[in-house]
Design a protein around this motif. Structure first.
Motif, PDB file in Angstrom:
ATOM      1  N   ASP A 103       0.853  -1.190   0.000  1.00 48.58           N
ATOM      2  CA  ASP A 103       0.000   0.000   0.000  1.00 48.58           C
ATOM      3  C   ASP A 103       0.891   1.243   0.000  1.00 48.58           C
ATOM      4  N   LYS A 104       0.292   2.391  -0.248  1.00 45.70           N
ATOM      5  CA  LYS A 104       1.097   3.599  -0.472  1.00 45.70           C
ATOM      6  C   LYS A 104       1.919   4.001   0.745  1.00 45.70           C
ATOM      7  N   ASP A 105       1.438   3.698   1.942  1.00 46.70           N
ATOM      8  CA  ASP A 105       2.174   4.082   3.138  1.00 46.70           C
ATOM      9  C   ASP A 105       3.411   3.225   3.374  1.00 46.70           C
ATOM     10  N   ARG A 106       3.520   2.097   2.702  1.00 44.05           N
ATOM     11  CA  ARG A 106       4.682   1.213   2.863  1.00 44.05           C
ATOM     12  C   ARG A 106       5.634   1.276   1.668  1.00 44.05           C
ATOM     13  N   LEU A 107       5.318   2.067   0.657  1.00 43.43           N
ATOM     14  CA  LEU A 107       6.152   2.110  -0.549  1.00 43.43           C
ATOM     15  C   LEU A 107       7.608   2.439  -0.235  1.00 43.43           C
ATOM     16  N   LYS A 108       7.846   3.465   0.556  1.00 46.56           N
ATOM     17  CA  LYS A 108       9.222   3.903   0.841  1.00 46.56           C
ATOM     18  C   LYS A 108      10.008   2.802   1.545  1.00 46.56           C
ATOM     19  N   ASN A 109       9.462   2.276   2.626  1.00 45.30           N
ATOM     20  CA  ASN A 109      10.154   1.249   3.398  1.00 45.30           C
ATOM     21  C   ASN A 109      10.368  -0.018   2.569  1.00 45.30           C
ATOM     22  N   ASP A 110       9.327  -0.427   1.841  1.00 49.20           N
ATOM     23  CA  ASP A 110       9.455  -1.626   1.009  1.00 49.20           C
ATOM     24  C   ASP A 110      10.501  -1.436  -0.083  1.00 49.20           C
ATOM     25  N   ALA A 111      10.505  -0.270  -0.719  1.00 53.76           N
ATOM     26  CA  ALA A 111      11.475  -0.011  -1.791  1.00 53.76           C
ATOM     27  C   ALA A 111      12.898  -0.095  -1.258  1.00 53.76           C
ATOM     28  N   LYS A 112      13.140   0.467  -0.080  1.00 45.21           N
ATOM     29  CA  LYS A 112      14.469   0.428   0.538  1.00 45.21           C
ATOM     30  C   LYS A 112      14.875  -1.013   0.838  1.00 45.21           C
ATOM     31  N   GLN A 113      14.024  -1.739   1.544  1.00 45.66           N
ATOM     32  CA  GLN A 113      14.367  -3.116   1.911  1.00 45.66           C
ATOM     33  C   GLN A 113      14.531  -4.006   0.689  1.00 45.66           C
ATOM     34  N   MET A 114      13.669  -3.827  -0.291  1.00 43.88           N
ATOM     35  CA  MET A 114      13.747  -4.654  -1.496  1.00 43.88           C
ATOM     36  C   MET A 114      15.037  -4.387  -2.268  1.00 43.88           C
ATOM     37  N   MET A 115      15.454  -3.123  -2.362  1.00 47.98           N
ATOM     38  CA  MET A 115      16.693  -2.810  -3.066  1.00 47.98           C
ATOM     39  C   MET A 115      17.891  -3.371  -2.299  1.00 47.98           C
ATOM     40  N   GLU A 116      17.825  -3.389  -0.968  1.00 50.97           N
ATOM     41  CA  GLU A 116      18.895  -4.005  -0.184  1.00 50.97           C
ATOM     42  C   GLU A 116      18.998  -5.491  -0.505  1.00 50.97           C
ATOM     43  N   VAL A 117      17.857  -6.148  -0.627  1.00 54.40           N
ATOM     44  CA  VAL A 117      17.837  -7.576  -0.967  1.00 54.40           C
ATOM     45  C   VAL A 117      18.464  -7.792  -2.344  1.00 54.40           C
ATOM     46  N   VAL A 118      17.987  -7.047  -3.321  1.00 53.84           N
ATOM     47  CA  VAL A 118      18.446  -7.201  -4.707  1.00 53.84           C
ATOM     48  C   VAL A 118      19.937  -6.898  -4.834  1.00 53.84           C
ATOM     49  N   SER A 119      20.391  -5.860  -4.150  1.00 51.23           N
ATOM     50  CA  SER A 119      21.799  -5.454  -4.288  1.00 51.23           C
ATOM     51  C   SER A 119      22.757  -6.438  -3.625  1.00 51.23           C
ATOM     52  N   SER A 120      22.238  -7.310  -2.767  1.00 53.44           N
ATOM     53  CA  SER A 120      23.113  -8.280  -2.088  1.00 53.44           C
ATOM     54  C   SER A 120      23.462  -9.497  -2.951  1.00 53.44           C
ATOM     55  N   ILE A 121      22.777  -9.664  -4.060  1.00 58.45           N
ATOM     56  CA  ILE A 121      22.962 -10.859  -4.898  1.00 58.45           C
ATOM     57  C   ILE A 121      24.085 -10.622  -5.897  1.00 58.45           C
ATOM     58  N   GLN A 122      25.081 -11.505  -5.874  1.00 61.53           N
ATOM     59  CA  GLN A 122      26.200 -11.424  -6.822  1.00 61.53           C
ATOM     60  C   GLN A 122      25.737 -11.902  -8.196  1.00 61.53           C
TER      61      GLN A 122
END
Length: 167
Positions: free
Chosen positions: A147-166
């Protein structure tokens, strides 16, 4: 009803519409900034092994299902789909370009780039008050519905997940 009351009611209705629209715009801007900061930080190290994929998962996240190139991740009642294309490197824009072909459907479609990697965020409305959020780097993409109130937090956490993969 007097003319002035009609105009006042019309003004209130239009104000509500404008505030509603600007609210999602504000939330998507915050999500893009949070994803870009996480993209540039790139400091999370993998802490989970899921099939062939080594990935960082924030606290409270767990692997639900896995196969060679796809992992379903759960956090409380929310599901995330992680896709890894092993044939693409961190600087690949193939996933972004595939999403860009449907660009008219997206509220946000934004890319980030540095010397050795290419990342992106996309947000589109999936149903009333729910949004499909996807982030990616090269051949890795993580998608969820939020939902719109979680977009910022989700985007941050998701990018952390994605960036950790070699890649």
């Amino acid at each position: 009803m007097s003319v002035s009351k009609k105009y006042f009611l019309m003004f209130l209705l239009l104000s509500g519409l404008i505030v509603g629209c600007s609210s999602i715009e504000r939330q998507t801007e915050k999500a893009v900034k949070a994803a870009e900061v996480a993209f540039r930080d790139d400091d999370k190290q993998p802490n989970v092994e899921a099939g062939l994929i080594h990935v960082y998962l924030p606290q409270g996240f767990k692997v639900e299902e896995e196969d060679d190139n796809n992992v379903i991740i759960k956090q409380a009642d929310k599901a995330y789909l992680l896709f890894v294309n092993p044939n693409e490197k961190e600087d690949s824009s193939v996933l972004f370009l595939a999403i860009k072909k449907q660009a008219g459907q997206y509220l946000v479609l934004h890319s980030f780039q540095n010397d050795d990697k290419f990342g992106f965020i996309s947000i589109k409305e999936s149903m009333k008050e729910k949004y499909e959020l996807a982030v990616g780097i090269g051949g890795v993409k993580l998608t969820t519905e939020t939902d719109k109130d979680r977009l910022k937090n989700d985007a941050k956490q998701m990018m952390e997940v994605v960036s950790s993969i070699q890649q």
